[in-house]
Structure formats: structure tokens, C-alpha cells
Design a protein around this motif. Sequence first.
Motif, mmCIF file in Angstrom:
data_model
loop_
_atom_site.group_PDB
_atom_site.id
_atom_site.type_symbol
_atom_site.label_atom_id
_atom_site.label_comp_id
_atom_site.label_asym_id
_atom_site.label_seq_id
_atom_site.Cartn_x
_atom_site.Cartn_y
_atom_site.Cartn_z
ATOM 1 N N THR A 240 0.812 -1.229 0.000
ATOM 2 C CA THR A 240 0.000 0.000 0.000
ATOM 3 C C THR A 240 0.841 1.272 0.000
ATOM 4 O OG1 THR A 240 -0.074 -0.017 2.424
ATOM 5 C CG2 THR A 240 -1.839 -1.179 1.269
ATOM 6 N N ALA A 241 2.115 1.177 -0.346
ATOM 7 C CA ALA A 241 3.039 2.302 -0.147
ATOM 8 C C ALA A 241 2.692 3.537 -0.958
ATOM 9 C CB ALA A 241 4.465 1.855 -0.475
ATOM 10 N N HIS A 242 2.138 3.394 -2.159
ATOM 11 C CA HIS A 242 1.967 4.561 -3.035
ATOM 12 C C HIS A 242 0.764 5.409 -2.645
ATOM 13 C CE1 HIS A 242 2.396 7.019 -6.538
ATOM 14 N NE2 HIS A 242 1.203 6.695 -6.997
ATOM 15 N N THR A 243 -0.387 4.784 -2.414
ATOM 16 C CA THR A 243 -1.611 5.543 -2.120
ATOM 17 C C THR A 243 -2.183 5.251 -0.744
ATOM 18 O OG1 THR A 243 -2.991 3.808 -3.119
ATOM 19 C CG2 THR A 243 -2.203 5.557 -4.572
ATOM 20 N N GLY A 244 -1.587 4.330 -0.007
ATOM 21 C CA GLY A 244 -2.139 3.951 1.288
ATOM 22 C C GLY A 244 -3.205 2.882 1.193
ATOM 23 N N THR A 245 -3.559 2.459 -0.017
ATOM 24 C CA THR A 245 -4.587 1.434 -0.217
ATOM 25 C C THR A 245 -4.031 0.329 -1.097
ATOM 26 O OG1 THR A 245 -5.488 2.588 -2.134
ATOM 27 C CG2 THR A 245 -6.453 3.101 0.012
ATOM 28 N N GLY A 246 -4.635 -0.849 -0.964
ATOM 29 C CA GLY A 246 -4.213 -1.987 -1.775
ATOM 30 C C GLY A 246 -5.174 -3.143 -1.599
ATOM 31 N N ASN A 247 -4.843 -4.273 -2.200
ATOM 32 C CA ASN A 247 -5.653 -5.483 -2.126
ATOM 33 C C ASN A 247 -4.869 -6.594 -1.451
ATOM 34 O OD1 ASN A 247 -7.882 -4.343 -3.479
ATOM 35 N ND2 ASN A 247 -6.933 -4.751 -5.466
ATOM 36 N N LEU A 248 -5.589 -7.457 -0.735
ATOM 37 C CA LEU A 248 -4.968 -8.548 0.016
ATOM 38 C C LEU A 248 -5.866 -9.772 -0.073
ATOM 39 C CD1 LEU A 248 -2.361 -8.712 1.772
ATOM 40 C CD2 LEU A 248 -3.835 -8.517 3.775
ATOM 41 N N VAL A 249 -5.249 -10.960 -0.130
ATOM 42 C CA VAL A 249 -5.987 -12.224 -0.116
ATOM 43 C C VAL A 249 -5.450 -13.092 1.016
ATOM 44 C CG1 VAL A 249 -6.478 -12.137 -2.584
ATOM 45 C CG2 VAL A 249 -4.425 -13.300 -1.779
ATOM 46 N N GLU B 289 -9.416 -13.791 -7.202
ATOM 47 C CA GLU B 289 -10.495 -13.238 -8.007
ATOM 48 C C GLU B 289 -11.416 -12.309 -7.223
ATOM 49 O OE1 GLU B 289 -11.425 -17.560 -6.912
ATOM 50 O OE2 GLU B 289 -9.754 -16.407 -7.763
ATOM 51 N N ASN B 290 -11.376 -12.365 -5.875
ATOM 52 C CA ASN B 290 -12.178 -11.441 -5.056
ATOM 53 C C ASN B 290 -11.353 -10.953 -3.865
ATOM 54 O OD1 ASN B 290 -12.092 -13.945 -3.823
ATOM 55 N ND2 ASN B 290 -14.140 -13.780 -2.944
ATOM 56 N N PRO B 291 -10.331 -10.129 -4.108
ATOM 57 C CA PRO B 291 -9.462 -9.679 -3.018
ATOM 58 C C PRO B 291 -10.182 -8.718 -2.079
ATOM 59 C CG PRO B 291 -8.921 -8.495 -5.016
ATOM 60 C CD PRO B 291 -9.941 -9.528 -5.392
ATOM 61 N N THR B 292 -9.589 -8.545 -0.910
ATOM 62 C CA THR B 292 -10.119 -7.630 0.099
ATOM 63 C C THR B 292 -9.326 -6.330 0.049
ATOM 64 O OG1 THR B 292 -10.781 -9.458 1.528
ATOM 65 C CG2 THR B 292 -10.537 -7.289 2.552
ATOM 66 N N ALA B 293 -10.029 -5.206 -0.020
ATOM 67 C CA ALA B 293 -9.362 -3.901 -0.025
ATOM 68 C C ALA B 293 -8.913 -3.543 1.380
ATOM 69 C CB ALA B 293 -10.297 -2.833 -0.570
ATOM 70 N N ILE B 294 -7.679 -3.066 1.512
ATOM 71 C CA ILE B 294 -7.129 -2.662 2.807
ATOM 72 C C ILE B 294 -6.610 -1.237 2.696
ATOM 73 C CG2 ILE B 294 -6.508 -5.035 3.425
ATOM 74 C CD1 ILE B 294 -3.606 -4.324 2.722
ATOM 75 N N THR B 295 -6.497 -0.579 3.855
ATOM 76 C CA THR B 295 -5.987 0.793 3.919
ATOM 77 C C THR B 295 -5.068 0.929 5.112
ATOM 78 O OG1 THR B 295 -8.029 1.663 2.943
ATOM 79 C CG2 THR B 295 -6.608 3.231 4.075
ATOM 80 N N VAL B 296 -3.920 1.553 4.887
ATOM 81 C CA VAL B 296 -3.000 1.917 5.962
ATOM 82 C C VAL B 296 -3.049 3.431 6.082
ATOM 83 C CG1 VAL B 296 -0.632 1.838 6.810
ATOM 84 C CG2 VAL B 296 -1.542 -0.094 5.511
ATOM 85 N N PRO B 297 -3.766 3.986 7.068
ATOM 86 C CA PRO B 297 -3.978 5.443 7.119
ATOM 87 C C PRO B 297 -2.696 6.256 7.135
ATOM 88 C CG PRO B 297 -5.465 4.307 8.623
ATOM 89 C CD PRO B 297 -4.502 3.278 8.130
ATOM 90 N N SER B 298 -1.649 5.749 7.771
ATOM 91 C CA SER B 298 -0.415 6.532 7.857
ATOM 92 C C SER B 298 0.281 6.677 6.512
ATOM 93 C CB SER B 298 0.540 5.883 8.859
ATOM 94 O OG SER B 298 0.877 4.561 8.448
#
Length: 523
Positions: free
Chosen positions: A343-352, A392-401
Motif C-alpha cells: 500500500t506504499a503509493h496511495t495507502g490502499t491496496g488489495n490482500l488475499v 479473483e475477489n481480493p479484500t481492499a485494505i488501507t493503511v492510514p499513515s
Amino acid sequence: MRKAPVSELDERMPGRRWTVRLDPVGRGGTSVRVSCSRPACAEQRLPSAAAGRAAAVAHLKAHLRAASAPRSGTYCACRAEGCHAHLPDTDRHARTEPWRCGGPVVLAVTTDREGRWWQALECCSRCAAATPGAKTTATAPEVKTAATARGARTATASRPADRPAPAATSAGANMPQFSHADQAPTGPVPAPRSAPGRRRPRQVKIAQRVIPRTLRPVALRDELVELGGLFRAYQQRDQPDLELLADLHSRKASAFAAWAEATGDPGLRLDAQRAEQAAATVLLQHQQRTGQGTSSDTPAVARLLTRPGQWDCARSVLAHVTETAPLPGPEARLLMVMLTLRTAHTGTGNLVGQDLTNLGLGEPADLVAQLVDCGWLRLSSTLADLLASRPENPTAITVPSLVPDEDGSGPFTFGRKLRPKLSGWAQRTITDKKLRKAKAPAATRLLALVLATHSNADGDLGPDGQGIDLDQLFSWCAITPGELSPLTDQLTATDWLAEVSVTPTRLTGRLTERVLPLTCPLT
């Protein structure tokens, strides 16, 4: 009822025009698109701007060969679109009518300075002469229009029989023939001019810097001019040549240093230093891609991360997690490193779920729940959904910092293209085949990741091969002194480390040749 007379303008037709354009295809690539204004011409796509320009010129030449000679019974295709002959007079009377043109019809070719479009059009010789840079490829023979013929018949009927007809002069033969019946020729057609009479001397540049014409010594100015031309020629190449580029940067560094010495400009000294660094970096890339080493008997290593800038970015991620980690222990530290890279670029990403199970964690669900409870991590769904999610159905995650501020800045300087490379490198390192086969725990994998970023080019631990300070190592890996020896034994057993020695203050040894492609050497 008397039939209205037909004006000469009604008897003429607009001139033909063909436009060939060169446009880029998307962003971040070198491909270009060549298009023609003729509907029957198909679009072409070329791999580089040089190939595109050659194809565009060839396409326009084909039109010129296939087209018939310019038709005399036409008026200008240029009309008022940037044509100097159609601009307003000094007395502010508009000159936008097509019958303001004059002279025989010609087939002219124009282009812009940047080489982005080429145009062939039928226009009068006056408009061709008034357009800077226009080249005439063919001229139609002047013919008598209806109005001219009527005027000639009237003059013949009114002339006494004993008066001979006036002889045609060379000046009268070149008089402009206007389309409007009420307007008579007033003078000869102006001679074509390809450029304004007064023109500034062409400025020669290198790296956006103008090379002064008065620069001395002359040999230095000649070197800078030649280098500028070589760099521009290199940009037109279809394939890169890193060895040639490194030599150009090295010559540029020497030339800019001499230029700075001659003028006392500190900015030129900085440019010389940057060119020297660029030469070293490009030469290293060339050695890595061609299998050459820094010495003739040392083979190069084809590393997953190829540039020193990428190696520094990998170390910056480890340092950031060390400074901001809210949970203790190597398992939480490894999980935070991987989530930060994701998530380094925007603070958000996908995880399985598989991303968690491949880390060697004892209780991944508990660690994720603790990170969520302390506010370091946010999930778009429940923890159970995360563990059960698949690619095929990842979970969206966010690292606020890691979410960028209002000005777009964040804790890291690398961009969105480097982030997946760093994440892939870390994934390859901690899921090494022998580590997976030995079922190495998270602490062993985190230590392997840290050691891969703190060795020299030959694999010796430490910046100069003198080892790593233990206090720093314990901080990076979140381990205690008693845990280090079992972890190094596991890395030795999995062919990661060799010649390991643990002193009261330092860890020395070297990484094996097998894992050198995963290393990020200290420069």
C-alpha cells in the motif's frame, strides 16, 4: 427575365488538401501513430518517432506522386487559416475573401517546426509565397478565365481595325489572374520567400543549456556542440545502447566541468557531478545486462532490483516500519513490512488470504486483528472474509499513515511503477524455495530480508564487508540477542549464509551465491 451573370468565383472549385499527422500512442511509451486526412488511408503505428516521421513523409510523397498536377480552375485551399496573404491590411479592411488570391495555382507542401504534421494543398502562388517554409512541387499553367475572355473580346471589338494589338510583355505574362471579375491585376506576383529576411542565429543547446557562441576555448565549444547532437541522435534510436550512453555521460561530465572552470558557473559543476553519477549508473546497468563484472574475472549478478535507487527505496521501507511499528515481535514486523509494500503509493491496496499464510506466521488472524484494533490497518470487510478471499475477489485494505497528504506527499518518494517491483522482490525473498521447504518461521524470513539489503556487491555483510552492528540488527528484526544464533543457523542450513560469526558487537559472514540476485547492495 434576364439570367444573372455567373461570377468567376462560381466557376472555380476549392483546392485539394492532404494532411498527415504524427501523434503519440498513450503515455510512457515510444510508439507513435501516423494518420492521414484522406478517409481511404488507414492509420499506421510505428515503434518510434523516427520511424513515424519516415513513414509520414513517405505517405505524403505517395500522395504527391499519385495526385495529378494542380488544377488551374481552383481557388486557395488555405483560405484564411493562418495564411499571410489573407490577413487584414494595414487599413484594417478584411482580406479573408478567396478572390484576394492571385497568380497561377501551385501544389505547395508545408510542415511545422517540430515535425508533427505535413500538409500538401492547392493554392495560388501568392499564398505559397506568403507562407514561410512552403515549398512548391508543381505549378498549373495559367488559363484565361471567363471574365478575362469576355474582357479580351470587348477590347478587341472596341479597338480600331488599323491599330495593331499590343505586344505581350514579359511583365504582363506574369501578372496575377484574380478570380473576381471586377478587379484588375495590379502588379506582378511576389517572389516566394522561404523565411523572413532577418533571422536570429540558431541557438545550439545541450541539456537545455544554450552554448554561447563566444565560449572559449573553441575546442570546448565544439565538444559541447557535438555532444548535444549525439544525445539528440541517441534519443532517436530504436534500441538502447547503454555502453554508448555511459560514454556520452562521461564525456558530458568532463565537458561540463571544463565549462564550469571557464565560466565560474556553480550550476555547471553540479551538472557535471550529475552526469558523472549517471555514467556510473548506466555503466553498471550495462554490466548487469550483458553479464560483465566490474573486473574481467568477476561475473555480474542479474539482480531482481537492478538500480541503486531501487535498493535505497527497499531500505527506506524497512527503516520506516522500524520507526513506526505499533506492535513488537518479528511476526508483526514482517507482516507490517509486506502490508506497507502493498500500500506504499496511495495507502490502499488489495490482500488475499494466501498472502498471509505464505509469511510463516503463527496466528495471522490475531496479528491482523491487533493491527486493526490499534488503528494501523483498516479492512473493507470482516477478518473472516479476508482469510477466505482469493485472487479473483481480493479484500481492499488501507493503511492510514501511508495515505498522501493534501499536497500529495507521503512518507516515500518512489512512484507507482516501482512499488510493485519492491513488493515482488520482498515476496520472492521471504518465499524462497528452500525457506518454504524448511518451513522457516517469520523471524528467519525477516532476518533474510534484512541481510539481503545490508551486504555489499559480493554478498559480504555490512557496508564494507566488516559485518553488521548487532544493536541495529536487533532493531530492524525485532528480536532479542538470544534469538540471533538459532536464526543464523537456520539460514546457514537453507544455503543463505556462509562463514557466519557472531561477536559481542557484530554479525559477520557472507550471503551465498544462490541468493545474490535477491540482494540490494550497499553503495
